[in-house]
Scaffold this active site. Structure first.
Site, short mmCIF file in Angstrom:
data_model
loop_
_atom_site.label_atom_id
_atom_site.label_comp_id
_atom_site.label_asym_id
_atom_site.label_seq_id
_atom_site.Cartn_x
_atom_site.Cartn_y
_atom_site.Cartn_z
N TYR A 156 0.85 -1.51 0.26
CA TYR A 156 0.08 -0.29 -0.20
C TYR A 156 0.63 1.19 -0.14
O TYR A 156 1.46 1.31 0.43
CB TYR A 156 -0.72 0.27 1.01
CG TYR A 156 -2.24 0.93 1.19
CD1 TYR A 156 -3.46 1.00 0.74
CD2 TYR A 156 -1.73 2.37 1.36
CE1 TYR A 156 -4.08 1.72 0.86
CE2 TYR A 156 -2.26 3.46 1.29
CZ TYR A 156 -4.05 3.30 1.16
OH TYR A 156 -4.82 4.57 0.22
N ASN A 172 -3.64 5.87 5.99
CA ASN A 172 -3.85 6.85 6.97
C ASN A 172 -5.10 5.76 8.21
O ASN A 172 -4.48 4.39 7.66
CB ASN A 172 -4.77 7.83 6.40
CG ASN A 172 -6.43 6.64 5.65
OD1 ASN A 172 -6.32 6.00 5.48
ND2 ASN A 172 -6.97 7.26 4.27
N HIS A 228 13.52 5.66 15.77
CA HIS A 228 14.71 6.71 15.11
C HIS A 228 15.60 7.09 16.68
O HIS A 228 14.89 8.37 17.69
CB HIS A 228 14.65 7.76 14.31
CG HIS A 228 13.52 7.34 13.59
ND1 HIS A 228 11.95 8.04 13.43
CD2 HIS A 228 13.49 6.46 12.19
CE1 HIS A 228 11.62 7.77 11.77
NE2 HIS A 228 12.34 6.90 11.18
N HIS A 261 6.51 15.68 9.78
CA HIS A 261 5.20 14.84 9.44
C HIS A 261 3.57 15.21 10.12
O HIS A 261 3.15 14.90 9.06
CB HIS A 261 5.59 13.60 10.05
CG HIS A 261 7.08 12.89 9.39
ND1 HIS A 261 6.88 13.09 8.05
CD2 HIS A 261 8.40 12.33 9.86
CE1 HIS A 261 7.44 11.56 7.44
NE2 HIS A 261 8.87 11.65 8.55
N GLN A 309 -10.92 -0.18 1.18
CA GLN A 309 -11.78 -1.14 0.18
C GLN A 309 -10.32 -1.59 -0.39
O GLN A 309 -10.11 -2.92 -0.97
CB GLN A 309 -12.16 -0.16 -1.09
CG GLN A 309 -11.51 0.75 -1.55
CD GLN A 309 -12.27 1.96 -0.64
OE1 GLN A 309 -11.88 1.96 -0.14
NE2 GLN A 309 -11.82 3.26 -1.92
N GLN A 353 11.21 15.10 11.68
CA GLN A 353 10.32 14.09 12.02
C GLN A 353 9.06 15.31 12.50
O GLN A 353 8.20 14.52 12.29
CB GLN A 353 10.89 13.68 13.42
CG GLN A 353 11.27 12.83 13.18
CD GLN A 353 12.37 11.57 12.08
OE1 GLN A 353 10.70 10.90 11.44
NE2 GLN A 353 12.23 12.40 10.47
N SER A 396 5.43 8.93 14.09
CA SER A 396 7.01 9.18 13.51
C SER A 396 7.49 9.74 14.65
O SER A 396 7.28 10.70 16.11
CB SER A 396 7.48 9.79 12.64
OG SER A 396 9.05 9.50 12.63
N GLU A 447 -0.68 -36.53 28.95
CA GLU A 447 -1.30 -35.94 29.04
C GLU A 447 -2.13 -36.46 28.80
O GLU A 447 -3.61 -35.60 27.99
CB GLU A 447 -0.27 -35.36 26.98
CG GLU A 447 0.60 -33.92 27.75
CD GLU A 447 1.38 -33.09 26.59
OE1 GLU A 447 0.63 -33.66 25.48
OE2 GLU A 447 2.07 -32.59 26.64
#
Length: 435
Positions: A135, A219, A333, A267, A196, A264, A242, A420
């Site tokens: 994706y 997202n 990071h 973002h 979808q 960062q 992030s 067992e």
């Protein structure tokens, strides 16, 4: 512009633990309405296939098509994308791809086997998954680096087919992303996005083939969909905002560190940037650099919100204590911006990626250093690792017994099985015993 109000903490304070916990806590709870919507989409695609994919693509991405086949990117379109990008962009993509491929080739595990004295053979067979789904965010957002980081390890692992989905709202599609897909060796690309697209990859439709593993960022709807289909397919992770944590001893230019923290924070507002240092004066100087440089940033308001809501400047007693703080946070990071990064590395236990020394900016890891930039967030570096070749492979145990070996092992199996209460297990082993 008003001054930057960033949280200052000191490990010597009695309230340090409580305040640190409050700052690093991130609410990853899902809005019930989002969850309900995602489940509706997943169920529709699972039961209706292409028809549901077309319906949601038209309503959510404003992209009409007569069939899902029409949403597959043609070879001609890919060729146009390669021609459309600049020579410098193509060279950068190819250089980054070369470095990423070279690094990941060293990760490739080998199958192995050993033989015991009685002829018993035991081993492990390493094989790639058959098909991987990637994706990639689309539209105005263009993340060619994400294409390289996700597709190349799959190829190195030996995955037979890599299928990429990328939304094209209003028909908008990035040439740079398509060019990266060609360079990385992606086999098929569909202009699909959102939950979808994840559903199509997980369940398969009349047109989109089902995959074995889904990787790549998205997202909240994409993240939620990946979480929901886990178990039907494998996923890389459900990533949070992030993060960067910099340990500084005062030897690096404060402007450099300020920009590393910004890298960062830009973002999104939920990103987290932290500087840890035993030098209080250095913390002040970096703070001053941030205030000086912030007005020059295109995403200044996002950076400000991120730093004021989640950023921290932490004073510690020593670099060793800085390592302790970092291990508690387990950042995505970690920059060791110190004179002796190798010495401090020995004290680091938890981090997604570790950047050594003043010249090693985290951003190099984002694009072209070679190691993967898909990293554990939210403290999950305590138990998880960067995306790699191993994420696209699975291991099978290989077991072969001779008659003698089966007789010896069978006695052990029989005793344990009867203990067992599993009689059929025991007798299955006992049939093969030698008197």
């Amino acid at each position: 512009m008003s001054s930057l109000d960033i949280t200052r903490l000191d490990t010597g304070s009695a309230e340090f633990d409580q305040k640190l916990h409050q700052k690093i806590a991130w609410d990853d709870s899902i809005d019930p309405k989002v969850q309900e919507t995602v489940r509706e989409i997943l169920d529709a695609v699972r039961t209706e296939g292409d028809a549901a994919v077309l319906r949601y693509t038209a309503s959510l991405d404003r992209l009409d098509a007569a069939s899902v086949s029409d949403l597959q990117v043609s070879r001609e379109r890919l060729d146009r994308a390669l021609d459309a990008i600049g020579a410098d962009e193509r060279e950068a993509l190819e250089h980054a791809a070369s470095r990423i491929r070279a690094y990941h080739e060293k990760q490739r595990p080998e199958s192995w086997q050993y033989e015991e004295a009685d002829g018993t053979r035991l081993g492990q067979r390493v094989l790639p998954v058959d098909r991987a789904g990637l994706y990639v965010p689309g539209g105005k957002a263009a993340y060619p680096s994400s294409v390289l980081m996700n597709a190349i390890p799959a190829r190195v692992a030996g995955v037979s087919e890599v299928v990429m989905v990328v939304p094209a709202p209003d028909g908008e599609l990035s040439d740079l992303v398509l060019a990266a897909a060609v360079i990385a060796g992606v086999d098929r690309i569909y202009t699909l996005g959102g939950a979808q697209a994840i559903a199509a990859l997980a369940y398969g439709t009349e047109t989109v083939p089902a995959v074995d593993k889904i990787v790549g960022p998205g997202n909240i709807f994409v993240a939620m969909a990946k979480r929901e289909v886990f178990g039907i397919v494998g996923i890389d992770m459900v990533a949070g905002p992030s993060e960067i944590l910099v340990v500084g001893d005062g030897t690096t230019d404060p402007d450099w560190i300020a920009m590393d923290l910004f890298s960062q924070a830009e973002h999104d507002e939920q990103a987290q940037s932290i500087l840890v240092s035993p030098d209080a004066d250095y913390l002040d100087r970096v703070h001053q650099s941030m205030e000086k440089l912030l007005p020059t940033m295109e995403r200044a308001e996002i950076i400000r919100r991120s730093l004021e809501d989640r950023g921290m400047l932490i004073k510690v007693a020593s670099l060793s204590e800085a390592a302790d703080v970092s291990n508690r946070i387990a950042p995505e990071h970690l920059e060791l911006s110190v004179a002796d990064p190798d010495g401090l590395l020995a004290e680091i236990r938890h981090a997604g990626a570790i950047f050594m020394g003043s010249y090693t900016a985290e951003v190099l890891g984002d694009y072209c250093a070679g190691p993967n930039h898909v990293l554990p967030t939210g403290g999950t570096a305590r138990f998880s690792s960067p995306l790699g070749v191993y994420d696209f492979q699975k291991r099978s145990s290989v077991i072969y017994f001779t008659g003698e070996g089966a007789s010896q092992a069978g006695r052990t199996a029989s005793v344990l099985a009867r203990g067992e209460g599993l009689t059929a297990h025991a007798r299955s082993a006992e049939y093969r015993l030698r008197s």
